[in-house]
Each structure stands twice: as C-alpha cells, then as structure tokens.
Design a protein around this motif. Structure first.
Motif, PDB file in Angstrom:
ATOM      1  N   GLN A 136       0.827  -1.202   0.000  1.00 55.30           N
ATOM      2  CA  GLN A 136       0.000   0.000   0.000  1.00 55.30           C
ATOM      3  C   GLN A 136       0.865   1.257   0.000  1.00 55.30           C
ATOM      4  O   GLN A 136       1.725   1.427   0.864  1.00 55.30           O
ATOM      5  N   VAL A 137       0.640   2.112  -0.980  1.00 58.19           N
ATOM      6  CA  VAL A 137       1.356   3.376  -1.085  1.00 58.19           C
ATOM      7  C   VAL A 137       0.331   4.498  -1.135  1.00 58.19           C
ATOM      8  O   VAL A 137      -0.632   4.431  -1.904  1.00 58.19           O
TER       9      VAL A 137
ATOM     10  N   PRO B 145       2.941   6.925 -10.032  1.00 54.77           N
ATOM     11  CA  PRO B 145       2.178   5.702 -10.320  1.00 54.77           C
ATOM     12  C   PRO B 145       2.475   5.131 -11.703  1.00 54.77           C
ATOM     13  O   PRO B 145       2.341   3.924 -11.924  1.00 54.77           O
TER      14      PRO B 145
ATOM     15  N   TRP C  34       6.771  -0.624  -9.805  1.00 56.27           N
ATOM     16  CA  TRP C  34       6.123  -1.081  -8.580  1.00 56.27           C
ATOM     17  C   TRP C  34       6.119  -2.607  -8.483  1.00 56.27           C
ATOM     18  O   TRP C  34       5.947  -3.293  -9.485  1.00 56.27           O
TER      19      TRP C  34
ATOM     20  N   THR D  20       0.722  -3.989  -6.040  1.00 55.78           N
ATOM     21  CA  THR D  20       0.767  -2.759  -5.251  1.00 55.78           C
ATOM     22  C   THR D  20      -0.527  -1.966  -5.444  1.00 55.78           C
ATOM     23  O   THR D  20      -1.017  -1.809  -6.559  1.00 55.78           O
TER      24      THR D  20
ATOM     25  N   ILE E 157      -1.963   1.755  -5.062  1.00 53.43           N
ATOM     26  CA  ILE E 157      -1.485   3.132  -4.946  1.00 53.43           C
ATOM     27  C   ILE E 157      -2.691   4.050  -4.768  1.00 53.43           C
ATOM     28  O   ILE E 157      -3.600   4.074  -5.604  1.00 53.43           O
TER      29      ILE E 157
ATOM     30  N   ASP F 116      -3.861   8.019  -4.389  1.00 51.70           N
ATOM     31  CA  ASP F 116      -3.416   9.397  -4.631  1.00 51.70           C
ATOM     32  C   ASP F 116      -4.428  10.343  -3.986  1.00 51.70           C
ATOM     33  O   ASP F 116      -5.615  10.315  -4.324  1.00 51.70           O
TER      34      ASP F 116
ATOM     35  N   CYS G  13      -1.041  -3.756 -10.794  1.00 50.64           N
ATOM     36  CA  CYS G  13      -1.232  -2.785  -9.720  1.00 50.64           C
ATOM     37  C   CYS G  13      -2.598  -2.097  -9.831  1.00 50.64           C
ATOM     38  O   CYS G  13      -3.248  -2.143 -10.875  1.00 50.64           O
TER      39      CYS G  13
ATOM     40  N   PHE H 155      -4.615   1.643  -8.992  1.00 47.37           N
ATOM     41  CA  PHE H 155      -4.423   3.066  -8.728  1.00 47.37           C
ATOM     42  C   PHE H 155      -5.769   3.694  -8.403  1.00 47.37           C
ATOM     43  O   PHE H 155      -6.704   3.629  -9.205  1.00 47.37           O
TER      44      PHE H 155
END
Length: 318
Positions: free
Chosen positions: A115-116, A127, A132, A136, A138, A140, A165, A167
C-alpha cells in the motif's frame, strides 16, 4: 525560440518524443512575475503549482546526467512558454530522487508492503513511471480538478499503470479522507508507506490533520516521508536547532519519530552540487511508533475472544 522534447517512452536509447516547450525552474514556492504572466490563461493556483512542479521534473529529465527520468511531465506543460536557461537549484529534484529511491527500496525489502499513499499536487507521475512490485495498491490524495485534468493528459500520451497494480484517487476536498481511504480498500492491518510532496496545505492545522490521518491508518513501523514547507514552522526558520525541535514536537504528538534530511547530504551522495543552499522546504523521513486504529481493533477483538474462551472454560479471570 528554443524548445525541448517531451518523452513518452523509455529507455533514453529508444525515445519517442513530442516537441514541447518547457517552463522556468525555481526552488522557491512563490512564482516570479514572468512565470505568473505565462500561466495567466488559468488562474487556478493549485493547477499552476502542479504545472510548476511538472516543469521542474521535465527539465531535470533532459539534463546531461539527470537524477531521474519523468517521461510524462511534459504533457502537462502549457504551450508557448519559453525555456528559462538560468541556473537553478536542485532541491526539488533532489527530493524527488530521494523519495523515489526510498519508496522503492522500502517496498522491495519489507514483506507485505503493498500500500502506497501519495499526498500530491495532482500531477504526480510516480504511479506511471516507477517500477512497482506486483499487486501494489497506490492511493493518490490530491485536488480533484487538477487530478482529472492530469488524468486526461496522461491518457492522451498513453501512460498506463502496471497491469498488476491498482491506482485509486481520493479527492483532497473529501469531507472524510480517512473513511474514503478505508472504503476504497486501505487496510490498517497491512504495511504502508506515505509520501507528502506537492500537496497544498494552507495552515499548520491542515497539515496536522493530515498527519493525524496517517497516524490513524499506518501500522507501527510504517514510514511517512516527503517535503514540508518551511513556512509551517512556528519557530525561527534560520535556527536549525529550533526547527528540529518544532519538527520533533509536531510529529511526536502524532506518534512519529522524525528525521530531517539535509539536501546537501542527498546531493553529495548522488555526486551532485547544490546550486543554492537556501530552500523553502524541509525534507523528512518519519517512522510511526504507534499501532494503527485497525491494529488496535484487532487486538481488542482478540483480547475479547480470549476472555470469552476463558469464561467458557470456567475461569473468571485470565
């Protein structure tokens, strides 16, 4: 009039390019009168700040030995803007490189870190441009209007998130950012890493609220790093000791142990010279020392279960 190129593919040896002008660069948050005039076609200060940040990454990409390559920054830049050939400080680009490296090294050396959370100006291309790890997620957090505009520009140049991933965007204007993050799938029982760079905050209370959100959601041991505007400091900025004391107090009140990172040391480690020693930002890395709300809730439920099991076995107390 000079022009530069916008990269739409890497590595550099196989560049596909679109000719596009670049913007002036400065370390300071305030714009020069000339730059303000050039961005006059859009009066949104949040958008202007985001475009300014993109221009710094764009120019760094085409330096002889760039700190990093941002293949998408150029798509955000407005037309008919002359390139400023003056020498510029490297603070923002040094911070960007430092954050990039810290993100990836942390992600690759801690099991389960998927987790980012990026607290950004809406035009952060991390991103899309960073490698990554698989699966993952992400998040924002940025101004909605800027993010939507940036998303359209990125789609137009074919920028894509890695297939493995996810986003997700959380509007900065949301009434309850913490709840929306949870609703979108953020899990406080899993490791995370948080980045603060470019996100506009108008008061110390705003930033303190954001740190409080991070503290509630981040597991013990998670990192929070980025660039903090110097003007948020209540103490005398010119005194390193007083600034450090203020930083310690601000972060420790939210359960973080913070370290101030000197731009000069970052530059030296990268074999660069800092063009100017003055900058209006503080580069930091903070480690969370508390359990997240989810961790505490998990512990509470486990403790309750143990108590109930003990009662069933005929014990009144553990």
């Amino acid at each position: 009039m000079g022009t530069s190129v916008f990269v739409v593919g890497i590595p550099l040896a196989r560049l596909t390019v679109i000719v596009h002008p670049s913007l002036a660069r400065t370390c300071k948050a305030k714009k020069t009168g000339r730059l303000r005039a050039k961005l006059k076609d859009d009066d949104d200060p949040l958008l202007q700040a985001a475009i300014h940040g993109a221009s710094l990454r764009f120019q760094e990409t085409f330096r002889p030995e760039p700190l990093f390559i941002d293949p998408y920054a150029g798509c955000f830049l407005p037309p008919n803007v002359e390139k400023d050939m003056e020498q510029y400080p490297l603070h923002y680009c040094l911070a960007t490189k430092f954050i990039d490296d810290k993100l990836l090294s942390t992600m690759n050396h801690i099991d389960g870190l998927k987790q980012v959370v990026l607290l950004t100006d809406g035009m952060d291309t991390r991103p899309y441009r960073l490698s990554w790890p698989t699966s993952t997620i992400i998040f924002d957090i940025s101004p909605e209007s800027v993010f939507k505009r940036a998303a359209q520009k990125l789609e137009g140049v074919g920028a894509k998130i890695p297939k493995s991933c996810l986003f997700l965007h959380v509007p900065l204007e949301s009434s309850d950012i913490l709840e929306i993050l949870r609703r979108k799938g953020f899990n406080g029982n899993r490791p995370s890493i948080w980045v603060f760079q470019g996100l506009s905050v108008t008061t110390l209370a705003d930033f303190d609220e954001l740190v409080s959100i991070v503290s509630s959601l981040a597991m013990k041991g998670c990192l929070f790093l980025g660039e903090l505007p110097v003007w948020l400091a209540e103490s005398e900025v010119g005194s390193k000791s007083s600034t450090k004391q203020w930083m310690d107090k601000l972060f420790m009140s939210n359960g973080f142990k913070v370290e101030m990172i000197h731009y000069g040391e970052v530059a030296t480690n990268l074999g660069k010279e800092l063009a100017s020693s003055e900058c209006e930002y503080i580069l930091f890395v903070a480690e969370h020392l508390r359990f997240s709300d989810d961790q505490m809730e998990t512990w509470r439920r486990e403790f309750q279960r143990i108590e109930e099991d003990a009662d069933e076995d005929g014990f009144e107390e553990l």
